[in-house]
Design an enzyme around this catalytic site. Structure first.
Site, PDB file in Angstrom:
ATOM      1  N   GLY A  89       0.836  -1.204   0.000  1.00  0.00           N
ATOM      2  CA  GLY A  89       0.000   0.000   0.000  1.00  0.00           C
ATOM      3  C   GLY A  89       0.863   1.243   0.000  1.00  0.00           C
ATOM      4  O   GLY A  89       2.047   1.177  -0.346  1.00  0.00           O
ATOM      5  N   ASN A  90       0.290   2.369   0.361  1.00  0.00           N
ATOM      6  CA  ASN A  90       1.079   3.604   0.488  1.00  0.00           C
ATOM      7  C   ASN A  90       0.441   4.498   1.547  1.00  0.00           C
ATOM      8  O   ASN A  90      -0.588   4.157   2.126  1.00  0.00           O
ATOM      9  CB  ASN A  90       1.190   4.306  -0.875  1.00  0.00           C
ATOM     10  N   HIS A  91       1.079   5.648   1.791  1.00  0.00           N
ATOM     11  CA  HIS A  91       0.667   6.496   2.921  1.00  0.00           C
ATOM     12  C   HIS A  91      -0.472   7.459   2.613  1.00  0.00           C
ATOM     13  O   HIS A  91      -0.762   8.331   3.421  1.00  0.00           O
ATOM     14  CB  HIS A  91       1.869   7.303   3.414  1.00  0.00           C
TER      15      HIS A  91
END
Ligand code: CTP
Length: 403
Positions: A213-215
């Site tokens: 995923g990512n932030h």
């Protein structure tokens, strides 16, 4: 349900008629709708309802005179500033006397001075007795006030304070608020438009408990969704996993997890929308073979083969018939160069660039600093602002190009 009056600055002018007692309810309804209310009373109105009641309900001192004599500095109530401050003005009740002065431009009290200085829409709710209402001078004033651009909230039929029955009763407070809300809604720039927004991250499954995923928090996309809905658009928000709450009657939120799910949902609705905004931080790659069971830590190293995800924005950009297209670019170096290349490759009408090098921009924070590049390579740079304000800038840039 959120009212279109939420956040609006409202001047409520109260004139001297028996219906003035009902303005207490108008103030309550405006405050409940989220508006800031400044009450202005004519001297005669103070005989019908007390300034104390209206100032308590509006949470603002009531103004009646050009100067505040009780104030030891004898300060001046600047009618021009008050007129410019307001998003809208309501005169309720509007007596025959006040209407006649509004018609002729006579100014003998603060309310009339503010009315003449106001550049915002002015609504007025007439209230008077049957025969005064029917009088040719009153009917003439209605026509004149309409020709000046004022909006009349028609009086109702019914029992009047005099005991007579007929036309002249001020509209009920609820009717006044509904009339104004309906009028504002009907004039919102994006009314009748449909917008699609992608927002948040995507999660790409490695196994049943892990993902890539990512932030991205989804805050920027959510703020844009709210702003477009506030401008009257019907918004279809396709949101990756995000804790951000979005409550607006015009926003329909569809939660997805992976890039493929986002792609499917976007293509399900894309032909029905007028504007599509891609603010999601889509994972560029996903595991080629997600594992059905939790991966056990058997070996010292682990390789996961990744495969490219579909580029959702580029797939829409390549369509023959497509909506007005807004893409985002988050860059860490050579920002302008990458942004121009992205705009061209993905065929966007607008590209919103944020740089991770700018303080107060990017993931997780409540502010953003953007640069917008349009189809003709015009560049608009904006200061660091709260994401809600950035959303307004983006909405404005879209509106001025599509309307
Ligand atoms: N985007 C998309 N689908 C993808 C990747 C990106 O719709 N699979 C959209 C994003 O929502 C954004 C724009 O494309 O509007 C640019 O995303 P970005 O991640 O900055 O660019 P990439 O094309 O992924 O290029 P790179 O990661 O190489 O910078």
């Amino acid at each position: 349900m959120r009212s279109v009056l939420s956040g609006k600055k409202v001047l409520l002018g109260v004139t001297g008629g028996i219906a003035a007692y009902k303005t207490t309810y108008i103030v309550r309804l405006l405050v409940k709708a989220g508006a800031s209310v400044q009450v202005i009373m004519t001297p005669a109105a103070r005989d019908f309802v007390t300034p104390l009641t209206l100032s308590t309900l509006s949470k603002n001192p009531v103004l009646s005179h050009f100067t505040n004599q009780e104030d030891e500095n004898d300060t001046w109530n600047n009618h021009v500033e008050l007129g410019l401050w307001a998003d809208l003005m309501i005169i309720a009740p509007a007596t025959a006397n006040t209407m006649s002065k509004m018609e002729s431009g006579a100014i003998d009290n603060l309310l009339l001075a503010i009315y003449c200085s106001a550049t915002c829409p002015v609504y007025y709710a007439p209230a008077m007795d049957l025969d005064m209402y029917k009088h040719p001078s009153t009917q003439h004033n209605f026509d004149q006030l309409t020709s000046y651009g004022n909006l009349m909230i028609p009086a109702g039929d019914g029992e009047l304070a005099s005991g007579l029955s007929g036309k002249g009763r001020m509209a009920e407070p609820e009717e006044i608020i509904q009339f104004i809300e309906k009028d504002i809604s009907s004039k919102l720039p994006l009314r009748g438009k449909k917008c699609l927004i992608t927002a948040g991250p995507t999660y790409e499954a490695i196994d049943p408990v892990r993902f890539i995923g990512n932030h991205s928090s989804g805050k920027m996309g959510a703020a844009i969704a709210m702003e477009l809905a506030n401008q009257g658009a019907q918004v279809h928000l396709v949101m990756g996993p995000s804790a951000v709450l979005v409550h607006h009657p015009l926003v329909h939120r569809v939660d997805i997890r992976s890039a493929q799910e986002m792609y499917d949902e976007v293509h399900r609705v894309i032909q029905t929308v007028d504007v599509a905004i891609f603010s999601a931080a889509v994972a560029d790659y996903r595991p080629l073979h997600p594992v059905g069971q939790k991966i056990k830590k058997k070996s010292d190293t682990l390789s996961i083969e990744l495969v490219k995800n579909p580029d959702i924005l580029a797939s829409v950009g390549a369509m023959d018939k497509k909506p007005f297209l807004v893409g985002f670019a988050l860059e860490t170096e050579n920002e302008m160069q990458h942004a121009f290349a992205k705009a061209e490759k993905k065929q966007t009408d607008l590209l919103v660039l944020n740089s991770m090098r700018d303080k107060g921009a990017g993931f997780g924070v409540d502010t953003n600093k953007i640069t917008i590049i349009d189809k003709d390579k015009n560049i608009s740079r904006f200061d660091t602002k709260p994401k809600t304000e950035v959303a307004k800038d983006i909405a404005y840039e879209i509106i001025k190009r599509i309307l």
